[in-house]
Design a protein around this motif. Structure first.
Motif, PDB file in Angstrom:
ATOM      1  N   VAL A 297      25.345  63.602 138.236  1.00  0.00           N
ATOM      2  CA  VAL A 297      25.619  64.198 136.926  1.00  0.00           C
ATOM      3  C   VAL A 297      25.277  63.220 135.806  1.00  0.00           C
ATOM      4  O   VAL A 297      24.712  63.610 134.772  1.00  0.00           O
ATOM      5  N   ARG A 298      25.584  61.941 136.009  1.00  0.00           N
ATOM      6  CA  ARG A 298      25.332  60.933 134.970  1.00  0.00           C
ATOM      7  C   ARG A 298      23.844  60.757 134.679  1.00  0.00           C
ATOM      8  O   ARG A 298      23.479  60.176 133.654  1.00  0.00           O
ATOM      9  N   GLU A 299      22.997  61.249 135.563  1.00  0.00           N
ATOM     10  CA  GLU A 299      21.561  61.217 135.275  1.00  0.00           C
ATOM     11  C   GLU A 299      21.205  62.171 134.135  1.00  0.00           C
ATOM     12  O   GLU A 299      20.133  62.062 133.542  1.00  0.00           O
ATOM     13  N   HIS A 300      22.124  63.095 133.815  1.00  0.00           N
ATOM     14  CA  HIS A 300      21.846  64.113 132.805  1.00  0.00           C
ATOM     15  C   HIS A 300      22.817  64.084 131.639  1.00  0.00           C
ATOM     16  O   HIS A 300      22.476  64.506 130.534  1.00  0.00           O
ATOM     17  N   THR A 301      24.040  63.596 131.857  1.00  0.00           N
ATOM     18  CA  THR A 301      25.034  63.541 130.786  1.00  0.00           C
ATOM     19  C   THR A 301      26.062  62.481 131.142  1.00  0.00           C
ATOM     20  O   THR A 301      26.180  62.082 132.308  1.00  0.00           O
ATOM     21  N   ASP A 302      26.812  62.020 130.156  1.00  0.00           N
ATOM     22  CA  ASP A 302      27.734  60.906 130.402  1.00  0.00           C
ATOM     23  C   ASP A 302      29.133  61.356 130.804  1.00  0.00           C
ATOM     24  O   ASP A 302      30.029  60.533 130.997  1.00  0.00           O
ATOM     25  N   GLY A 303      29.351  62.648 130.926  1.00  0.00           N
ATOM     26  CA  GLY A 303      30.661  63.130 131.338  1.00  0.00           C
ATOM     27  C   GLY A 303      30.673  64.644 131.416  1.00  0.00           C
ATOM     28  O   GLY A 303      29.672  65.309 131.131  1.00  0.00           O
ATOM     29  N   LEU A 304      31.821  65.190 131.813  1.00  0.00           N
ATOM     30  CA  LEU A 304      31.978  66.635 131.893  1.00  0.00           C
ATOM     31  C   LEU A 304      33.241  67.069 131.168  1.00  0.00           C
ATOM     32  O   LEU A 304      34.273  66.392 131.225  1.00  0.00           O
ATOM     33  N   ASP A 305      33.142  68.216 130.515  1.00  0.00           N
ATOM     34  CA  ASP A 305      34.310  68.823 129.874  1.00  0.00           C
ATOM     35  C   ASP A 305      34.821  70.025 130.661  1.00  0.00           C
ATOM     36  O   ASP A 305      35.957  70.465 130.458  1.00  0.00           O
ATOM     37  N   GLY A 306      33.978  70.552 131.541  1.00  0.00           N
ATOM     38  CA  GLY A 306      34.389  71.722 132.305  1.00  0.00           C
ATOM     39  C   GLY A 306      33.594  71.874 133.583  1.00  0.00           C
ATOM     40  O   GLY A 306      32.439  71.426 133.677  1.00  0.00           O
ATOM     41  N   VAL A 307      34.223  72.507 134.567  1.00  0.00           N
ATOM     42  CA  VAL A 307      33.600  72.747 135.870  1.00  0.00           C
ATOM     43  C   VAL A 307      33.876  74.192 136.267  1.00  0.00           C
ATOM     44  O   VAL A 307      35.014  74.669 136.152  1.00  0.00           O
ATOM     45  N   VAL A 308      32.849  74.890 136.721  1.00  0.00           N
ATOM     46  CA  VAL A 308      32.997  76.272 137.188  1.00  0.00           C
ATOM     47  C   VAL A 308      32.763  76.313 138.694  1.00  0.00           C
ATOM     48  O   VAL A 308      31.688  75.945 139.178  1.00  0.00           O
TER      49      VAL A 308
END
Length: 255
Positions: A78-89
């Motif tokens: 995931v960190r290859e695309h963004t530095d964190g997550l706010d939600g998971v489905v």
């Protein structure tokens, strides 16, 4: 829905066809301002083809939710695309044909175990794999089919969904101190690939269309997707362990 998820970074599983709730969720999320990352397993080329139908390009990460190695490596992917997550489905479920379609009494443990691993335990597995990426205010949302009742032909998938609903409540308990919510959307029957894989599932359809107080469109995934997006947003900051029914009101009826 414009702006509802502005700035949110979301991981969406389960986009296999554009008839899936997951696809409608990813589409609405992008239209609402979110950055979306998809996961797929097995036929990744199919996921890649379907992803091109989204409003914006979305990277795809290979993820087998039953693989400890895949789960352990998920944060770095995931960190290859963004530095964190706010939600998971979580839009993942599978049961062998041998535990569906009226075979409840004949089902063997190995096949039942597969259903429970993929459809129930994976909710916890996905959540904990994503925890290093999430901050207070994060939201995990899964999809269920009303497990308070025994449905014809649903059999051990119904048991798996009951476990999922319980697992969501326990995640709500254990992740609450970290400010992370866990909720489920219970959609009525929809003509998805998952539904078509269950022998006899079409017998739900006529009754739902006829009896749901608000009516029910078997092909419209958007109402369920809107509920998922709402739960991913900041508009339910004190709601966790909840199951939101998006079924035209069918669940509220008796005989």
């Amino acid at each position: 829905m414009s702006g509802l998820l502005a700035g949110k970074r979301l991981l969406v599983t389960g986009v296999i066809t554009d008839a899936s709730i997951a696809f409608s969720t990813a589409k609405l999320a992008q239209e609402s301002g979110a950055t979306v990352i998809l996961t797929g397993y097995g036929r990744l080329s199919l996921v890649e083809r379907i992803a091109k139908r989204l409003p914006q390009p979305a990277p795809i990460i290979e993820l087998d939710v039953t693989s400890p190695d895949h789960l352990a490596g998920l944060p770095d992917k995931v960190r290859e695309h963004t530095d964190g997550l706010d939600g998971v489905v979580h839009s993942i479920g599978f049961a062998p044909q041998s535990v569906l379609g009226g075979e409840f009494l004949n089902a063997q443990w190995d096949d039942v175990a597969t259903a429970l691993h993929v459809s129930t335990y994976s909710y916890k597995s996905l959540a904990t794999a994503c925890l290093p990426l999430m901050q207070p205010g994060g939201s995990i949302v899964g999809l269920t089919f009303d497990a308070t009742k025994a449905w014809p032909v649903y059999d051990w998938m119904g048991v798996a969904k009951a476990g999922l609903e319980s697992a969501s409540r326990y995640l709500a308990l254990h992740l609450g101190k970290q400010g992370i919510r866990s909720n489920l959307v219970s959609a009525g029957p929809l003509r998805t690939m998952a539904a078509k894989s269950i022998p006899g599932f079409e017998q739900f359809e006529d009754a739902w269309v006829e009896r749901a107080p608000l009516g029910w469109d078997l092909d419209d995934k958007e109402p369920a997707a809107k509920a998922v997006c709402a739960l991913l947003s900041d508009w339910f900051p004190a709601t966790t362990g909840e199951i939101v029914h998006v079924d035209g009101g069918y669940h509220a009826l008796g005989a």
